[in-house]
Design an enzyme around this catalytic site. Structure first.
Site, PDB file in Angstrom:
ATOM      1  CG  HIS A   1      -2.223  -0.884   1.154  1.00  0.00           C
ATOM      2  ND1 HIS A   1      -3.382  -0.764   2.453  1.00  0.00           N
ATOM      3  CD2 HIS A   1      -2.176  -2.149   0.298  1.00  0.00           C
ATOM      4  CE1 HIS A   1      -3.960  -1.756   1.954  1.00  0.00           C
ATOM      5  NE2 HIS A   1      -3.267  -2.363   0.118  1.00  0.00           N
TER       6      HIS A   1
ATOM      7  CE1 TYR B   1      -5.593   4.267   8.865  1.00  0.00           C
ATOM      8  CE2 TYR B   1      -5.966   3.603  10.941  1.00  0.00           C
ATOM      9  CZ  TYR B   1      -4.944   3.323   9.842  1.00  0.00           C
ATOM     10  OH  TYR B   1      -4.019   2.333  10.272  1.00  0.00           O
TER      11      TYR B   1
ATOM     12  CE1 TYR C   1      -1.325   3.997   9.403  1.00  0.00           C
ATOM     13  CE2 TYR C   1      -0.459   3.596   7.057  1.00  0.00           C
ATOM     14  CZ  TYR C   1      -1.586   3.367   7.838  1.00  0.00           C
ATOM     15  OH  TYR C   1      -2.488   2.276   8.566  1.00  0.00           O
TER      16      TYR C   1
HETATM   17  C1  PHB Z   1      -5.375  -4.360  11.172  1.00  0.00           C
HETATM   18  O1  PHB Z   1      -4.914  -4.624   9.340  1.00  0.00           O
HETATM   19  O2  PHB Z   1      -5.411  -5.113  11.431  1.00  0.00           O
HETATM   20  C2  PHB Z   1      -5.081  -3.510  11.143  1.00  0.00           C
HETATM   21  C3  PHB Z   1      -4.361  -2.237  10.052  1.00  0.00           C
HETATM   22  C4  PHB Z   1      -3.903  -1.001  10.713  1.00  0.00           C
HETATM   23  C5  PHB Z   1      -4.347  -0.212  12.225  1.00  0.00           C
HETATM   24  C6  PHB Z   1      -4.999  -0.987  13.416  1.00  0.00           C
HETATM   25  C7  PHB Z   1      -4.706  -2.549  12.901  1.00  0.00           C
HETATM   26  O3  PHB Z   1      -4.621   0.624  12.712  1.00  0.00           O
END
Ligand code: PHB
Ligand code: FAD
Length: 389
Positions: free
Chosen positions: A72, A201, A383
């Site tokens: 990604h 998100y 990130y």
């Molecule tokens: C997940 O894919 O489990 C996942 C991805 C991003 C996050 C937390 C969990 O911030």
């Protein structure tokens, strides 16, 4: 039994550490209290920083990951009926990968057993002893009904937040820092193709929601719920209805499918300082917890053991304890950077309470981070992971 490094816990931290040591010619024994079946199917993290992918590749555990992981290049932030993109790779030059934690665990276990590396499952009554500077470290445990004793030079406590190593450290040595959040995450795995190319998100008046994935046919989704929420009250129908509400966006559809796993995870920030006492070294969740909004726990565990392995290799090859003595200080620098980022992401995106002032501040921050290059760069570099930490 005698070994050089006694490792408690066969999660990502313990397994990666064992492999790093093996490559440097240092022996270890891993003791895990759960069954192989259980640890290989425990659904948890999914998002890997470039640094974690590189580390797994370096230690020879990157083959299947390379084939199956989804690469990604950014994330979507959704708020106020808009969905904005943070182009993390364009900004930082680094990418992130989606690959289930249990797949990493499977790959590392197969690798370890492939060269007959000692790894015992279903051990009970694990206890660590005599690990002060001048002691002779020992781990006692029961395996297949028999009491056993493992003598070692050092002990690595990689046994997660609820393990036995951190509580074994004498009173007064550790200081802990923590924050509990007034919410938890309800997570599901669903047999349905992701409705998005990259993670979403979402900030919504009902609470936070996250759309992640595991493959082109399996989606992973999360909902902010009350901290004491009971999973029994959340039928699949109710979960999908709430996800539909929180992700709603004109012209976009969230596809639904059969739920194959669901559970509730508490949210907390926790750090113990130092991460060592005598010849016992803590790594990963045994030493710290971050709320999952920043997707950092597994990545941090991997970096802890990279630093610990380097220090152990230096000690075994030169006898100099400087790096081992400095393990905690070096690891904690990254731990606190990641704590701050995880707290930032958590308070940016969740419904924090009923105070409308908080809500207005969050919207101002979301507006800023999706419109200012400087703010987006800060989010993006954290990130994808800061390599210099
Ligand atoms: C997940 O894919 O489990 C996942 C991805 C991003 C996050 C937390 C969990 O911030
Ligand atoms: P663990 O994985 O907890 O491993 C510890 C091991 O020790 C376990 O196998 C346990 O069974 C064993 N053990 C415990 N007690 C004993 C004992 N007494 N004796 C012997 N063995 C023992 N992180 C990310 O980086 N990205 C994400 O996207 C992400 N998402 C997450 C989503 C959720 C829902 C959750 C819950 C976590 C998420 N995390 C994420 C965090 C990540 O899963 C953890 O940080 C990671 O598992 C830490 O690895 P570890 O090896 O330190 O600990």
């Amino acid at each position: 039994m005698r070994t050089q490094v006694g490792i408690v816990g066969a999660g990502p931290a313990g397994l990666i550490l064992a492999q790093l040591l093996h490559l440097a010619g240092i022996e270890s024994v891993i003791l895990e209290n759960r069954s192989r079946e259980y640890v290989e199917h425990r659904v948890r993290a999914g998002l890997l920083e470039q640094g974690t992918v590189d580390l797994l590749t370096e230690i020879g555990a990157g083959e299947r990951l390379k084939e199956e992981a989804l690469e990604h290049h950014g994330i979507y932030l959704q708020f106020d009926g808009r969905r904005e993109y943070i182009a993390a790779t364009e900004i930082t030059g680094r990418s992130i990968h989606i690959y289930g934690q249990q797949e990493i665990v499977k790959d590392l276990i197969a690798q370890r057993l492939g060269y007959d590396g000692p790894l015992l499952f279903e051990v009970d009554d694990v206890a660590v002893h005599d690990f002060d500077k001048h002691g002779e470290p020992r781990i006692t445990y029961t395996h297949e009904g028999r009491q056993q004793r493992l003598e070692c030079d050092v002990i690595a406590g990689c046994d997660g937040f609820h393990g036995v190593c951190r509580p074994a450290i004498p009173k007064g040595v550790l200081t802990t820092y923590q924050r509990e959040y007034p919410f938890a995450w309800l997570g599901i795995l669903a047999e349905v193709a992701p409705s998005t190319d990259e993670l979403i998100y979402a900030h919504h008046p009902n609470g936070f929601a996250l759309h992640s994935m595991r493959s082109s046919t399996v989606s992973r989704l999360y909902l902010q719920v009350k901290p004491d929420e009971q999973i029994e009250y959340w039928s699949d129908k109710r979960i999908w209805a709430e996800l539909q509400t929180r992700f709603a966006l004109a012209g976009w559809t969230l596809q639904e499918g059969p739920v194959i796993e669901k559970g509730i995870t508490p949210m907390r920030s926790f750090v113990t300082e130092p991460m060592q006492s005598g010849r016992l070294y803590l790594a990963g969740d045994a030493a710290h917890i971050v709320p999952p909004t920043g997707a950092k726990g597994l990545n941090l565990a991997a970096q802890d053991v990279r630093v610990l392995a380097e220090a152990l290799v230096a000690w075994y090859s030169t006898g100099d304890t400087a790096q081992l003595d400095g393990y905690s200080d070096r690891a904690l620098r990254r731990v606190w950077r990641v704590q701050d980022f995880s707290h930032y992401m958590t308070t940016l995106l969740h419904r924090l309470g009923d105070d409308p002032f908080d809500d207005r501040l969050q919207r101002a921050r979301l507006e800023y981070v999706t419109s200012s290059d400087a703010a987006a760069k800060s989010l993006a570099e954290n990130y994808v992971g800061l390599p210099e930490y």
